[in-house]
Design an enzyme around this catalytic site. Structure first.
Site, mmCIF file in Angstrom:
data_model
loop_
_atom_site.group_PDB
_atom_site.id
_atom_site.type_symbol
_atom_site.label_atom_id
_atom_site.label_comp_id
_atom_site.label_asym_id
_atom_site.label_seq_id
_atom_site.Cartn_x
_atom_site.Cartn_y
_atom_site.Cartn_z
ATOM 1 N N ASP A 1 29.842 36.646 34.938
ATOM 2 C CA ASP A 1 28.612 35.885 35.146
ATOM 3 C C ASP A 1 28.807 34.820 36.223
ATOM 4 O O ASP A 1 27.861 34.131 36.593
ATOM 5 C CB ASP A 1 28.097 35.275 33.847
ATOM 6 C CG ASP A 1 29.094 34.333 33.179
ATOM 7 O OD1 ASP A 1 30.187 34.109 33.747
ATOM 8 O OD2 ASP A 1 28.789 33.836 32.081
ATOM 9 N N SER A 2 30.019 34.735 36.772
ATOM 10 C CA SER A 2 30.245 33.932 37.969
ATOM 11 C C SER A 2 29.411 34.416 39.143
ATOM 12 O O SER A 2 29.277 33.713 40.149
ATOM 13 C CB SER A 2 31.731 33.962 38.347
ATOM 14 O OG SER A 2 32.221 35.292 38.371
ATOM 15 N N LYS B 1 32.472 41.024 27.576
ATOM 16 C CA LYS B 1 33.235 39.783 27.393
ATOM 17 C C LYS B 1 32.297 38.682 26.933
ATOM 18 O O LYS B 1 31.167 38.599 27.414
ATOM 19 C CB LYS B 1 33.935 39.352 28.691
ATOM 20 C CG LYS B 1 34.781 38.076 28.536
ATOM 21 C CD LYS B 1 35.651 37.802 29.745
ATOM 22 C CE LYS B 1 34.883 37.200 30.888
ATOM 23 N NZ LYS B 1 34.344 35.842 30.586
ATOM 24 N N GLU C 1 41.383 30.430 30.294
ATOM 25 C CA GLU C 1 41.056 29.838 31.599
ATOM 26 C C GLU C 1 41.278 28.331 31.620
ATOM 27 O O GLU C 1 40.936 27.621 30.671
ATOM 28 C CB GLU C 1 39.590 30.123 31.949
ATOM 29 C CG GLU C 1 39.168 29.481 33.280
ATOM 30 C CD GLU C 1 37.776 29.865 33.737
ATOM 31 O OE1 GLU C 1 37.341 29.357 34.801
ATOM 32 O OE2 GLU C 1 37.113 30.660 33.035
#
Length: 289
Positions: free
Chosen positions: A67-68, A136, A205
Site C-alpha cells: 500500500d506504499s 498482508k 519494520e
C-alpha cells in the site's frame, strides 16, 4: 499459482515471454526457515505494475504489492487513503507480469480491522480478482484472531509489526520503534502472536536491531526485515527507494542505482532535441518509397 491470463507475446512488448518455470508457493517460502534458521535469505521487493514485475521477478522470491503505492504511485501523503480497488488493480497487474515469485497484496487501511469476517471478505476478493498467493496485514496481538480466522479458511497471511505505516496517525510519524524496554517486548510479543496464529511470514519494520534479531529467534515462521537486521530471514525494500527514484528515503534504504537522475537526464536530452528540431530524425520517420 500461474498468471491470471494467457498472454500473447507476439502482440505487445508489455507482455513477458512465457517461461516453463513453476511459480514459488507460500509453503515453499515458509519451509525456508527450518529449526529456527533460514540458510538462504528470502528476497522481497515491492512491485506495482506489470512491467516492474517483469523486471524484478527473476531475482525475487516474493513480490509485495504494497500500500506504499499510495505515496509512490499516487503522491498521497500516507498509505491511509489507499482503497481496496487500488490494491486489486495493481495486484492483478503484478500477477500478470510475473511467473516465478510469490505475489502478496497488502490489505489497505479500513479493509480488515473491524472484524475477522470483514477481513475474510476483503482478502477473498483480493485473491479472486488478482490471482495473488496471499495477503498482508498490519498489527500484532490485536490481529492474531483475524490471522487465525483467515488461515483456517485457506487464505495465506503475511503479518507486519514494528513500525506500521497505516497507524502513522497514532504513532505520530515514521520514527524507529522499540527504543523503550516495554515497546521492545511488545513488538517481539506481537511477532510471536502472529506466528502462533498461523502467519506464514512476518515483516518487521523500522525497529532497533536487537528487536529484529529477537523476533527472528522467537518465531518459527520467516521474519522479513525492513529497517531491521541482516540476521532476519529475509529483506524487503520499496523498489523505487532502492533505485533512487526519490530524493529523500528512510535511513534503512540503500540506493543501488540513481534512476531518478537517469530519467531526468533522458527527459532533458529529449526536450532539447524536440526544441531544436533534431528529433525526430530520418531514422524515426516514415519516408515515401
Amino acid at each position: 499459482m500461474s498468471t491470471t491470463f494467457q498472454l500473447d507475446t507476439a502482440t505487445s512488448r508489455a507482455n513477458p515471454t512465457p517461461s516453463p518455470m513453476k511459480r514459488l508457493t507460500v509453503p515453499a517460502i515458509r519451509r525456508r526457515k527450518q529449526d529456527g534458521r533460514t540458510a538462504e535469505p528470502i528476497v522481497m521487493l515491492t512491485a506495482y505494475t506489470a512491467r516492474q514485475a517483469q523486471l524484478l521477478d527473476a531475482h525475487c522470491d516474493l513480490l509485495l504489492v504494497g500500500d506504499s503505492l499510495g505515496q509512490v504511485i499516487y503522491g498521497l501523503p500516507s498509505s491511509v487513503p489507499v482503497t481496496l480497488d487500488m490494491m486489486i488493480a495493481h495486484g492483478a497487474a503484478v500477477v500478470r507480469g510475473s511467473y516465478h515469485s510469490v505475489v502478496i497484496v497488502d490489505m489497505p487501511f479500513g479493509a480488515y480491522e473491524a472484524s475477522p469476517q470483514q477481513a475474510f471478505e476483503s482478502a477473498a476478493r483480493i485473491l479472486k480478482e488478482t490471482g495473488c498467493a496471499g495477503v498482508k496485514l498490519e498489527g500484532g496481538e490485536a490481529m492474531a484472531e483475524t490471522v487465525a480466522f483467515l488461515t483456517r479458511r485457506g487464505i495465506p497471511v503475511m503479518g507486519h509489526v514494528g513500525l506500521t505505516p497505516q497507524a502513522v496517525n497514532l504513532l505520530g510519524g515514521y520514527n524507529a520503534r522499540g527504543r523503550s524496554e516495554a515497546e521492545a517486548a511488545r513488538i517481539v510479543a506481537d511477532a510471536k502472536a502472529l506466528d502462533d496464529a498461523g502467519a506464514f511470514s512476518i515483516v518487521v519494520e523500522g525497529v532497533v536491531e536487537p528487536i529484529a534479531i529477537a523476533a527472528t529467534e522467537a518465531t518459527a515462521c520467516p521474519i522479513i526485515g525492513i529497517g531491521g537486521s541482516a540476521q532476519c530471514d529475509g529483506q524487503v525494500l520499496v523498489t523505487e527507494d532502492m533505485l533512487g527514484m526519490f530524493e529523500r528515503v528512510p535511513r534503512f534504504v540503500k540506493r543501488y542505482a540513481d534512476m531518478g537522475a537517469i530519467i531526468s537526464c533522458a527527459a532533458e536530452q529529449y526536450a532539447g532535441e524536440v526544441r531544436d528540431r533534431s528529433f525526430p530524425g530520418i531514422e524515426q520517420t516514415y519516408q515515401p518509397k
